[in-house]
Motif scaffolding. Structure first.
Motif, PDB file in Angstrom:
ATOM      1  N   ASN A 166     -17.603  36.390  48.849  1.00 51.99           N
ATOM      2  CA  ASN A 166     -17.127  36.943  47.482  1.00 51.99           C
ATOM      3  C   ASN A 166     -17.878  38.039  47.411  1.00 51.99           C
ATOM      4  N   GLY A 167     -19.057  38.064  47.826  1.00 49.88           N
ATOM      5  CA  GLY A 167     -20.027  39.243  47.524  1.00 49.88           C
ATOM      6  C   GLY A 167     -19.693  40.610  48.373  1.00 49.88           C
ATOM      7  N   PHE A 168     -19.302  40.343  49.461  1.00 52.95           N
ATOM      8  CA  PHE A 168     -19.043  41.498  50.374  1.00 52.95           C
ATOM      9  C   PHE A 168     -17.653  41.950  50.585  1.00 52.95           C
ATOM     10  N   VAL A 169     -16.610  41.211  50.288  1.00 52.06           N
ATOM     11  CA  VAL A 169     -15.252  41.537  50.612  1.00 52.06           C
ATOM     12  C   VAL A 169     -14.619  41.400  49.201  1.00 52.06           C
ATOM     13  N   ILE A 170     -14.790  40.371  48.380  1.00 51.64           N
ATOM     14  CA  ILE A 170     -13.966  40.350  47.246  1.00 51.64           C
ATOM     15  C   ILE A 170     -14.450  41.353  46.109  1.00 51.64           C
ATOM     16  N   SER A 171     -15.644  41.403  45.857  1.00 53.93           N
ATOM     17  CA  SER A 171     -16.282  42.275  44.915  1.00 53.93           C
ATOM     18  C   SER A 171     -15.831  43.796  45.209  1.00 53.93           C
ATOM     19  N   PRO A 172     -16.328  44.510  46.403  1.00 56.16           N
ATOM     20  CA  PRO A 172     -15.886  45.758  46.621  1.00 56.16           C
ATOM     21  C   PRO A 172     -14.444  45.976  46.646  1.00 56.16           C
ATOM     22  N   PHE A 173     -13.374  45.162  46.937  1.00 56.76           N
ATOM     23  CA  PHE A 173     -12.038  45.497  46.938  1.00 56.76           C
ATOM     24  C   PHE A 173     -11.329  45.064  45.803  1.00 56.76           C
ATOM     25  N   LEU A 174     -11.693  44.086  45.054  1.00 59.05           N
ATOM     26  CA  LEU A 174     -10.822  43.399  44.202  1.00 59.05           C
ATOM     27  C   LEU A 174     -11.414  43.719  42.761  1.00 59.05           C
ATOM     28  N   GLY A 175     -12.568  44.190  42.695  1.00 58.75           N
ATOM     29  CA  GLY A 175     -13.628  44.223  41.656  1.00 58.75           C
ATOM     30  C   GLY A 175     -14.558  43.174  41.121  1.00 58.75           C
ATOM     31  N   VAL A 176     -15.313  43.598  40.106  1.00 58.58           N
ATOM     32  CA  VAL A 176     -16.219  42.488  39.492  1.00 58.58           C
ATOM     33  C   VAL A 176     -15.499  41.440  38.662  1.00 58.58           C
ATOM     34  N   TRP A 177     -14.520  41.437  38.122  1.00 54.93           N
ATOM     35  CA  TRP A 177     -13.780  40.641  37.288  1.00 54.93           C
ATOM     36  C   TRP A 177     -13.227  39.477  38.477  1.00 54.93           C
ATOM     37  N   ALA A 178     -12.653  39.896  39.430  1.00 53.73           N
ATOM     38  CA  ALA A 178     -12.167  38.871  40.521  1.00 53.73           C
ATOM     39  C   ALA A 178     -13.376  38.068  40.955  1.00 53.73           C
ATOM     40  N   SER A 179     -14.372  38.987  41.224  1.00 53.96           N
ATOM     41  CA  SER A 179     -15.709  38.431  42.138  1.00 53.96           C
ATOM     42  C   SER A 179     -16.112  37.380  40.939  1.00 53.96           C
ATOM     43  N   GLY A 180     -16.173  37.840  39.744  1.00 50.44           N
ATOM     44  CA  GLY A 180     -16.662  36.717  38.749  1.00 50.44           C
ATOM     45  C   GLY A 180     -16.024  35.426  38.649  1.00 50.44           C
ATOM     46  N   ALA A 181     -14.607  35.843  38.824  1.00 50.29           N
ATOM     47  CA  ALA A 181     -13.920  34.394  38.565  1.00 50.29           C
ATOM     48  C   ALA A 181     -14.249  33.625  39.862  1.00 50.29           C
ATOM     49  N   VAL A 182     -14.104  34.386  41.072  1.00 44.52           N
ATOM     50  CA  VAL A 182     -14.349  33.318  42.123  1.00 44.52           C
ATOM     51  C   VAL A 182     -15.702  32.928  42.234  1.00 44.52           C
ATOM     52  N   GLY A 183     -16.718  33.408  41.512  1.00 43.62           N
ATOM     53  CA  GLY A 183     -18.191  32.986  41.823  1.00 43.62           C
ATOM     54  C   GLY A 183     -18.277  31.842  40.704  1.00 43.62           C
ATOM     55  N   ILE A 184     -17.441  31.921  39.408  1.00 47.60           N
ATOM     56  CA  ILE A 184     -17.466  30.646  38.442  1.00 47.60           C
ATOM     57  C   ILE A 184     -17.054  29.328  39.352  1.00 47.60           C
ATOM     58  N   ALA A 185     -15.725  29.715  40.063  1.00 51.30           N
ATOM     59  CA  ALA A 185     -15.067  28.698  40.807  1.00 51.30           C
ATOM     60  C   ALA A 185     -16.131  27.931  41.770  1.00 51.30           C
ATOM     61  N   LEU A 186     -16.887  28.895  42.608  1.00 46.27           N
ATOM     62  CA  LEU A 186     -17.850  28.408  43.476  1.00 46.27           C
ATOM     63  C   LEU A 186     -18.810  27.613  42.833  1.00 46.27           C
ATOM     64  N   PHE A 187     -19.454  28.054  41.747  1.00 46.74           N
ATOM     65  CA  PHE A 187     -20.495  27.548  41.050  1.00 46.74           C
ATOM     66  C   PHE A 187     -20.002  26.023  40.679  1.00 46.74           C
ATOM     67  N   VAL A 188     -18.767  25.718  39.989  1.00 46.45           N
ATOM     68  CA  VAL A 188     -18.300  24.598  39.642  1.00 46.45           C
ATOM     69  C   VAL A 188     -18.134  23.518  40.752  1.00 46.45           C
ATOM     70  N   LEU A 189     -17.603  24.148  42.183  1.00 50.22           N
ATOM     71  CA  LEU A 189     -17.438  23.500  43.329  1.00 50.22           C
ATOM     72  C   LEU A 189     -18.808  23.095  43.949  1.00 50.22           C
ATOM     73  N   TRP A 190     -19.832  23.947  43.866  1.00 50.67           N
ATOM     74  CA  TRP A 190     -21.390  23.387  43.993  1.00 50.67           C
ATOM     75  C   TRP A 190     -21.891  22.449  43.176  1.00 50.67           C
ATOM     76  N   ILE A 191     -21.642  22.422  41.762  1.00 51.01           N
ATOM     77  CA  ILE A 191     -21.949  21.458  41.121  1.00 51.01           C
ATOM     78  C   ILE A 191     -21.415  19.976  41.279  1.00 51.01           C
TER      79      ILE A 191
END
Length: 108
Positions: free
Chosen positions: A55-80
């Motif tokens: 997410n940090g090294f591929v999604i963020s640079p290529f798809l942008g902050v919004w996409a990376s943020g959405a994936v980050g939130i999803a990963l946080f939910v999975l972590w919980i």
């Protein structure tokens, strides 16, 4: 899962969810005396950590902050979900990816 196995591996399983450093510490702790419950949660967290790096090294640079943020939130939910499973003493697989993580990292 045996109650004794869960008791012995619960601390290691919980530690594995405390950042990648906790995962590394849990891996080392579990190396000396293998515990199936702890190994299960270590595999789940290794998968989440790898997805976080992607997410940090591929999604963020290529798809942008919004996409990376959405994936980050999803990963946080999975972590919980995984963290709560470790606290409750359950082998609760992370939705969608838990089976893959167990298969990919079965050597752990």
């Amino acid at each position: 899962m045996e109650n004794q196995t869960v008791k012995e591996g619960k601390t290691t399983a919980i530690i594995s969810y405390i950042t990648w450093i906790g995962t590394l510490i849990a891996f080392i702790m579990n190396n000396s005396k293998k515990n199936t419950f702890a190994s299960f949660h270590i595999r789940q967290m290794i998968g989440l950590s790898i997805l976080s790096l992607i997410n940090g090294f591929v999604i963020s640079p290529f798809l942008g902050v919004w996409a990376s943020g959405a994936v980050g939130i999803a990963l946080f939910v999975l972590w919980i979900i995984g963290f709560i499973g470790a606290i409750q003493g359950e082998e609760k697989k992370i939705p969608l990816l838990g089976d893959l993580f167990q298969d990919w990292f079965k050597g752990i």
